[in-house]
Write a protein that holds these residues in place. Structure first.
Motif, PDB file in Angstrom:
ATOM      1  N   MET A 180       0.837  -1.194   0.000  1.00 64.34           N
ATOM      2  CA  MET A 180       0.000   0.000   0.000  1.00 64.34           C
ATOM      3  C   MET A 180       0.877   1.250   0.000  1.00 64.34           C
ATOM      4  N   ALA A 181       0.481   2.234  -0.800  1.00 67.80           N
ATOM      5  CA  ALA A 181       1.263   3.466  -0.876  1.00 67.80           C
ATOM      6  C   ALA A 181       1.278   4.189   0.467  1.00 67.80           C
ATOM      7  N   ARG A 182       2.419   4.785   0.806  1.00 62.53           N
ATOM      8  CA  ARG A 182       2.559   5.531   2.058  1.00 62.53           C
ATOM      9  C   ARG A 182       1.873   6.876   1.929  1.00 62.53           C
ATOM     10  N   LYS A 183       1.010   7.192   2.882  1.00 60.83           N
ATOM     11  CA  LYS A 183       0.352   8.486   2.900  1.00 60.83           C
ATOM     12  C   LYS A 183       1.295   9.524   3.493  1.00 60.83           C
ATOM     13  N   ILE A 184       1.540  10.599   2.746  1.00 66.98           N
ATOM     14  CA  ILE A 184       2.499  11.577   3.211  1.00 66.98           C
ATOM     15  C   ILE A 184       1.988  13.000   2.983  1.00 66.98           C
ATOM     16  N   ILE A 185       2.506  13.901   3.812  1.00 70.56           N
ATOM     17  CA  ILE A 185       2.399  15.340   3.601  1.00 70.56           C
ATOM     18  C   ILE A 185       3.819  15.855   3.443  1.00 70.56           C
ATOM     19  N   LEU A 186       4.042  16.668   2.428  1.00 70.62           N
ATOM     20  CA  LEU A 186       5.348  17.289   2.216  1.00 70.62           C
ATOM     21  C   LEU A 186       5.266  18.749   2.623  1.00 70.62           C
ATOM     22  N   ASP A 187       6.071  19.135   3.615  1.00 63.11           N
ATOM     23  CA  ASP A 187       6.171  20.538   3.990  1.00 63.11           C
ATOM     24  C   ASP A 187       7.475  21.054   3.395  1.00 63.11           C
ATOM     25  N   VAL A 188       7.364  21.918   2.391  1.00 62.54           N
ATOM     26  CA  VAL A 188       8.526  22.251   1.583  1.00 62.54           C
ATOM     27  C   VAL A 188       8.797  23.748   1.579  1.00 62.54           C
ATOM     28  N   GLU A 189      10.051  24.064   1.364  1.00 58.26           N
ATOM     29  CA  GLU A 189      10.483  25.425   1.090  1.00 58.26           C
ATOM     30  C   GLU A 189      10.988  25.404  -0.346  1.00 58.26           C
ATOM     31  N   PRO A 190      10.081  25.526  -1.298  1.00 56.39           N
ATOM     32  CA  PRO A 190      10.393  25.135  -2.671  1.00 56.39           C
ATOM     33  C   PRO A 190      11.304  26.116  -3.385  1.00 56.39           C
ATOM     34  N   GLY A 191      11.805  25.642  -4.486  1.00 48.62           N
ATOM     35  CA  GLY A 191      12.701  26.444  -5.304  1.00 48.62           C
ATOM     36  C   GLY A 191      13.791  25.551  -5.844  1.00 48.62           C
ATOM     37  N   ILE A 192      14.996  25.831  -5.450  1.00 45.49           N
ATOM     38  CA  ILE A 192      16.150  25.212  -6.073  1.00 45.49           C
ATOM     39  C   ILE A 192      16.228  23.707  -5.859  1.00 45.49           C
ATOM     40  N   THR A 193      16.054  23.241  -4.637  1.00 44.34           N
ATOM     41  CA  THR A 193      16.418  21.857  -4.337  1.00 44.34           C
ATOM     42  C   THR A 193      15.254  20.871  -4.264  1.00 44.34           C
ATOM     43  N   ASP A 194      14.015  21.322  -4.394  1.00 44.96           N
ATOM     44  CA  ASP A 194      12.892  20.413  -4.169  1.00 44.96           C
ATOM     45  C   ASP A 194      12.228  19.908  -5.446  1.00 44.96           C
ATOM     46  N   VAL A 195      12.727  20.307  -6.614  1.00 48.24           N
ATOM     47  CA  VAL A 195      12.099  19.862  -7.858  1.00 48.24           C
ATOM     48  C   VAL A 195      12.167  18.343  -7.980  1.00 48.24           C
ATOM     49  N   LEU A 196      13.360  17.780  -7.819  1.00 49.78           N
ATOM     50  CA  LEU A 196      13.506  16.329  -7.932  1.00 49.78           C
ATOM     51  C   LEU A 196      12.697  15.600  -6.872  1.00 49.78           C
ATOM     52  N   THR A 197      12.632  16.166  -5.668  1.00 48.61           N
ATOM     53  CA  THR A 197      11.874  15.541  -4.588  1.00 48.61           C
ATOM     54  C   THR A 197      10.396  15.447  -4.952  1.00 48.61           C
ATOM     55  N   LEU A 198       9.836  16.521  -5.488  1.00 48.64           N
ATOM     56  CA  LEU A 198       8.422  16.513  -5.847  1.00 48.64           C
ATOM     57  C   LEU A 198       8.144  15.555  -7.005  1.00 48.64           C
ATOM     58  N   TYR A 199       9.055  15.460  -7.953  1.00 45.83           N
ATOM     59  CA  TYR A 199       8.892  14.473  -9.031  1.00 45.83           C
ATOM     60  C   TYR A 199       8.894  13.066  -8.452  1.00 45.83           C
ATOM     61  N   TYR A 200       9.819  12.797  -7.550  1.00 43.01           N
ATOM     62  CA  TYR A 200       9.920  11.465  -6.940  1.00 43.01           C
ATOM     63  C   TYR A 200       8.625  11.126  -6.202  1.00 43.01           C
ATOM     64  N   ALA A 201       8.161  12.048  -5.364  1.00 40.50           N
ATOM     65  CA  ALA A 201       6.996  11.768  -4.532  1.00 40.50           C
ATOM     66  C   ALA A 201       5.711  11.649  -5.343  1.00 40.50           C
ATOM     67  N   LEU A 202       5.573  12.480  -6.390  1.00 34.60           N
ATOM     68  CA  LEU A 202       4.316  12.524  -7.133  1.00 34.60           C
ATOM     69  C   LEU A 202       4.228  11.496  -8.253  1.00 34.60           C
ATOM     70  N   PHE A 203       5.355  11.000  -8.717  1.00 37.28           N
ATOM     71  CA  PHE A 203       5.333  10.006  -9.793  1.00 37.28           C
ATOM     72  C   PHE A 203       5.490   8.569  -9.286  1.00 37.28           C
ATOM     73  N   ASP A 204       6.182   8.376  -8.189  1.00 35.18           N
ATOM     74  CA  ASP A 204       6.415   7.019  -7.708  1.00 35.18           C
ATOM     75  C   ASP A 204       5.157   6.493  -7.035  1.00 35.18           C
ATOM     76  N   PRO A 205       4.629   5.348  -7.472  1.00 35.82           N
ATOM     77  CA  PRO A 205       3.385   4.812  -6.903  1.00 35.82           C
ATOM     78  C   PRO A 205       3.512   4.360  -5.454  1.00 35.82           C
ATOM     79  N   GLU A 206       4.723   4.332  -4.916  1.00 36.30           N
ATOM     80  CA  GLU A 206       4.906   3.970  -3.509  1.00 36.30           C
ATOM     81  C   GLU A 206       4.407   5.069  -2.570  1.00 36.30           C
TER      82      GLU A 206
END
Length: 314
Positions: free
Chosen positions: A1-27
């Motif tokens: 079962m996929a892990r339910k998560i909330i991401l609290d982010v300070e977006p910009g330079i370093t979080d692009v890859l993180t958001l792609y990982y979290a939003l595309f990976d079915p886990e």
């Protein structure tokens, strides 16, 4: 079962890859993304997240929230890096049509609706979580776990000589979370500095003409450029992706239970994390602090995801 998560982010330079990982990976099942100020003002930070979401167009759009009461503060030694206009060289326009609510409301409601199921991953200053738990202390018992990127144990600071950036930006919030009785895992610089994505990553990115692929390619090239020109580093630190890995593969990390505090007032030590590492500690250990990571396996997992991204994003 996929892990339910909330991401609290300070977006910009370093979080692009993180958001792609979290939003595309079915886990992962990203129920909410909340925005905190730090590198950027809250309106600018919100626009960054909206641009990224507009490029990704996730199948299930998470609830989007923004913090309140941003106070500009010095960024320490990382000011030049974080002040660079990340999106200035990218062709993608602003996107502001997403429904936005107060961050604290979203965190509170999602935790109450999913008791003992949600992991809150904090990738920036801890302003939003501190406000939530100070106003609603009962939520600490309903949250499954927090995974926090911030602080340092033996590693020198990256905002000042003593302090890591996220804790330096809002030390009082960090100290509040250190005292909050919730299950917490800390990923300090001692761990996050062990993972560096080098230029080989460019060969793994999807090369299709989709908006999400073009956005990611431009973002990663810009990231590599800024790390090289400003930090003198031939690669990208990805602490947010590491937090996701810690949730998926905790066996790849090792650490110990410790008691930690944050200096909130010191002229030279503001934001510094202090741990009771004495032979006979006075304080009961109440914080899981990761100290090492199997970097080979973590990098292998990240590269494997990037190789699959072309398929996942179509």
């Amino acid at each position: 079962m996929a892990r339910k998560i909330i991401l609290d982010v300070e977006p910009g330079i370093t979080d692009v890859l993180t958001l792609y990982y979290a939003l595309f990976d079915p886990e992962f099942n990203v129920l909410g993304i909340t925005v905190c100020g730090g590198t950027n003002s809250l309106p600018t930070a919100l626009r960054c997240v909206q641009r990224i979401l507009d490029a990704i167009q996730p199948a299930q759009m998470p609830r989007l929230g923004v913090g309140m009461g941003y106070l500009p503060m010095p960024m320490g030694d990382l000011e030049e890096f974080h002040s660079s206009s990340f999106f200035s060289a990218m062709e993608f326009p602003d996107a502001d049509y997403f429904s936005v609510q107060p961050a604290c409301r979203i965190i509170k409601e999602l935790i109450r609706e999913n008791p003992h199921e949600i992991t809150l991953l904090t990738l920036g200053p801890l302003t939003n979580p501190a406000r939530v738990f100070s106003s609603h202390p009962d939520l600490a018992e309903l949250l499954h776990r927090m995974i926090i990127t911030g602080g340092s144990v033996l590693e020198p600071g990256n905002a000042t000589l003593a302090a890591e950036y996220n804790f330096y930006r809002d030390p009082k919030a960090a100290e509040w979370i250190m005292r909050t009785p919730v299950a917490r895992t800390l990923l300090p610089l001692d761990v996050t500095n062990q993972i560096l994505l080098d230029y080989d990553i460019l060969q793994l990115l999807p090369q299709t003409d989709s908006v999400s692929a073009r956005f990611l390619n431009q973002a990663v090239n810009r990231l590599l450029q800024l790390h090289r020109e400003i930090l003198g580093i031939e690669g990208i630190y990805v602490s947010g992706m590491l937090a996701l890995e810690a949730l998926l593969h905790p066996n790849l990390f090792s650490g110990k239970m410790m008691h930690g505090e944050v200096e909130t007032e010191g002229e030279k030590t503001r934001g510094m994390t202090i741990f009771d590492r004495r032979l006979h500690p006075k304080f009961s250990p109440d914080l899981e602090v990761m100290l090492s990571v199997d970097s080979i396996e973590v990098l292998r997992n990240i590269y494997r995801f990037l190789e699959r991204l072309t398929e996942l994003s179509t």
